[in-house]
Design an enzyme around this catalytic site. Sequence first.
Site, PDB file in Angstrom:
ATOM      1  N   ALA A   1     -11.613   1.953   8.198  1.00 46.32           N
ATOM      2  CA  ALA A   1     -11.840   2.687   9.555  1.00 46.32           C
ATOM      3  C   ALA A   1     -11.657   4.061   9.639  1.00 46.32           C
ATOM      4  O   ALA A   1     -11.874   4.829  10.676  1.00 46.32           O
ATOM      5  CB  ALA A   1     -10.583   2.063  10.636  1.00 46.32           C
TER       6      ALA A   1
ATOM      7  N   GLU B   1       0.876  -1.241  -0.015  1.00 45.85           N
ATOM      8  CA  GLU B   1       0.059  -0.058   0.192  1.00 45.85           C
ATOM      9  C   GLU B   1       0.704   1.268  -0.030  1.00 45.85           C
ATOM     10  O   GLU B   1       1.702   1.441   0.905  1.00 45.85           O
ATOM     11  CB  GLU B   1      -0.864   0.007   1.208  1.00 45.85           C
TER      12      GLU B   1
ATOM     13  N   HIS C   1      -7.918   1.944   1.409  1.00 43.63           N
ATOM     14  CA  HIS C   1      -7.793   1.549   2.909  1.00 43.63           C
ATOM     15  C   HIS C   1      -8.610   2.799   3.786  1.00 43.63           C
ATOM     16  O   HIS C   1      -8.202   3.174   4.788  1.00 43.63           O
ATOM     17  CB  HIS C   1      -6.230   1.495   3.462  1.00 43.63           C
TER      18      HIS C   1
HETATM   19  P1  NAD Z   1     -11.774 -10.687  14.489  1.00 42.61           P
HETATM   20  O1  NAD Z   1     -10.747 -11.047  15.347  1.00 42.61           O
HETATM   21  O2  NAD Z   1     -12.987 -10.285  15.484  1.00 42.61           O
HETATM   22  O3  NAD Z   1     -12.335 -11.722  13.512  1.00 42.61           O
HETATM   23  C1  NAD Z   1     -11.396 -12.349  12.576  1.00 42.61           C
HETATM   24  C2  NAD Z   1     -11.751 -13.869  12.295  1.00 42.61           C
HETATM   25  O4  NAD Z   1     -11.273 -14.497  11.459  1.00 42.61           O
HETATM   26  C3  NAD Z   1     -11.873 -14.410  13.782  1.00 42.61           C
HETATM   27  O5  NAD Z   1     -13.051 -15.251  14.131  1.00 42.61           O
HETATM   28  C4  NAD Z   1     -11.037 -15.872  13.415  1.00 42.61           C
HETATM   29  O6  NAD Z   1     -11.239 -16.991  14.219  1.00 42.61           O
HETATM   30  C5  NAD Z   1     -10.783 -15.883  11.958  1.00 42.61           C
HETATM   31  N1  NAD Z   1      -9.944 -16.354  11.145  1.00 42.61           N
HETATM   32  C6  NAD Z   1      -8.507 -16.432  11.439  1.00 42.61           C
HETATM   33  N2  NAD Z   1      -7.688 -16.805  10.754  1.00 42.61           N
HETATM   34  C7  NAD Z   1      -8.697 -17.541   9.869  1.00 42.61           C
HETATM   35  C8  NAD Z   1      -8.459 -18.376   8.848  1.00 42.61           C
HETATM   36  N3  NAD Z   1      -7.233 -19.123   8.440  1.00 42.61           N
HETATM   37  N4  NAD Z   1      -9.409 -19.228   8.314  1.00 42.61           N
HETATM   38  C9  NAD Z   1     -10.720 -18.685   8.672  1.00 42.61           C
HETATM   39  N5  NAD Z   1     -11.149 -17.889   9.659  1.00 42.61           N
HETATM   40  C10 NAD Z   1      -9.765 -17.325  10.193  1.00 42.61           C
HETATM   41  O7  NAD Z   1     -11.123  -9.333  13.761  1.00 42.61           O
HETATM   42  P2  NAD Z   1     -12.224  -8.048  12.994  1.00 42.61           P
HETATM   43  O8  NAD Z   1     -12.348  -7.254  13.993  1.00 42.61           O
HETATM   44  O9  NAD Z   1     -13.367  -8.990  12.467  1.00 42.61           O
HETATM   45  O10 NAD Z   1     -11.221  -7.627  11.777  1.00 42.61           O
HETATM   46  C11 NAD Z   1     -10.779  -8.585  10.769  1.00 42.61           C
HETATM   47  C12 NAD Z   1      -9.642  -8.112  10.091  1.00 42.61           C
HETATM   48  O11 NAD Z   1     -10.251  -6.737   9.284  1.00 42.61           O
HETATM   49  C13 NAD Z   1      -8.651  -7.360  10.771  1.00 42.61           C
HETATM   50  O12 NAD Z   1      -7.714  -8.311  11.285  1.00 42.61           O
HETATM   51  C14 NAD Z   1      -7.950  -6.388   9.936  1.00 42.61           C
HETATM   52  O13 NAD Z   1      -6.778  -6.981   9.179  1.00 42.61           O
HETATM   53  C15 NAD Z   1      -8.896  -6.135   9.060  1.00 42.61           C
HETATM   54  N6  NAD Z   1      -9.372  -4.475   9.203  1.00 42.61           N
HETATM   55  C16 NAD Z   1      -9.430  -3.910   8.048  1.00 42.61           C
HETATM   56  C17 NAD Z   1      -9.929  -2.564   8.385  1.00 42.61           C
HETATM   57  C18 NAD Z   1      -9.726  -1.546   7.247  1.00 42.61           C
HETATM   58  O14 NAD Z   1      -9.426  -0.398   7.319  1.00 42.61           O
HETATM   59  N7  NAD Z   1     -10.112  -2.066   5.935  1.00 42.61           N
HETATM   60  C19 NAD Z   1     -10.355  -1.910   9.600  1.00 42.61           C
HETATM   61  C20 NAD Z   1     -10.370  -2.877  10.785  1.00 42.61           C
HETATM   62  C21 NAD Z   1      -9.920  -4.142  10.523  1.00 42.61           C
END
Ligand code: NAD
Length: 315
Positions: free
Chosen positions: A286, A264, A283
Amino acid sequence: MSQTRWRIVFAEPFAEQAVSQMREIGDIRELTRCDESYLMEAVADCDALLVRTASRVTRRVLEAAPRLRVIGRGGVGLDNVDLDAARERGVTVVYTPGTATDAVADLTFGLMLSLVWDLRGCDAGVRDERFAAVRAAVRPRELSALTLGIVGLGRIGQAVARRAAHGFGMRVLYNDLVDPGPLDFPATPVDKDRVFAESDIVSLHVPLTEATRGLVREAALARFKPGAFLINTSRGAVVDGHALDRALRSGRLGGAGLDVFDPEPLPADHPLLSAPNTVFTPHVGARTALAQARINGVVEDVIRVLRGLAALYPA
Ligand code: NAD
């Protein structure tokens, strides 16, 4: 009795209010760059380090910070902090889970709707005096007739699934490593191959880990339903951008909506930037006022740790 003044480094921009809060208890340094060598120099005598998404808190950075007690990660993904190295060195890492859940879920639907309605094409048609021609084309899909496949049914995945099932009447499939427990929306757990093969839209909501890096590459894309859409608001490296580019150009995939990239930003000559049927956002998942206010709240947890209290949101 003199009170300890902590040395606090903000490696990336935080709201002025968050910086002021920290200024009350310590001496602040706000960095203008966050590459590894710069970070290593900056943390040499600091007690608390505040980062967002761009800083990489590697083992080398941690080794260069003998006084460091706490890292505050304003945001959700923890892939930019070496958690093992922090643990080994007794450094507490705190973050802000749940702060951007609704924002990212909303954006996910923005990307989905943009693809399903070809909003980019519609907008261009209105501006380019092709109003009637663009209107004449019949859109082949409506969300209510589609199956959404979610990989990663955590906070954001569930918020997306809830909107999909209750708001848009979609059928929802999901895959997760853990059982999410009782859900307040209808959704069927399946393995990843079934998510890929049976979904009209696949949406990724996993953290970036060794297991999810490159999860969607050539082999996975070959299993997708022909013409399916891919949405990625998780982390860019979960998808192989070159494989995705080829799948879009060959028509194997019907479109992609991406908020995250690897790297990025993408270099200007990256083929994905000119791939067909795409909608990209920089991106911004958030980047709403509400989410940002909550994310800046990470300083409160950092202050707790500096004062010897238990962290509210440890990694
Ligand atoms: P979270 O921890 O609540 O949920 C992630 C889920 O993924 C969990 O249930 C976990 O068990 C599952 N998981 C992990 N590895 C896995 C795999 N190999 N196969 C299947 N499932 C798997 O997190 P969240 O709050 O839902 O956020 C998810 C992701 O979103 C964050 O880690 C971050 O990278 C991304 N995010 C992006 C932005 C953005 O600005 N685009 C903002 C916030 C978060």
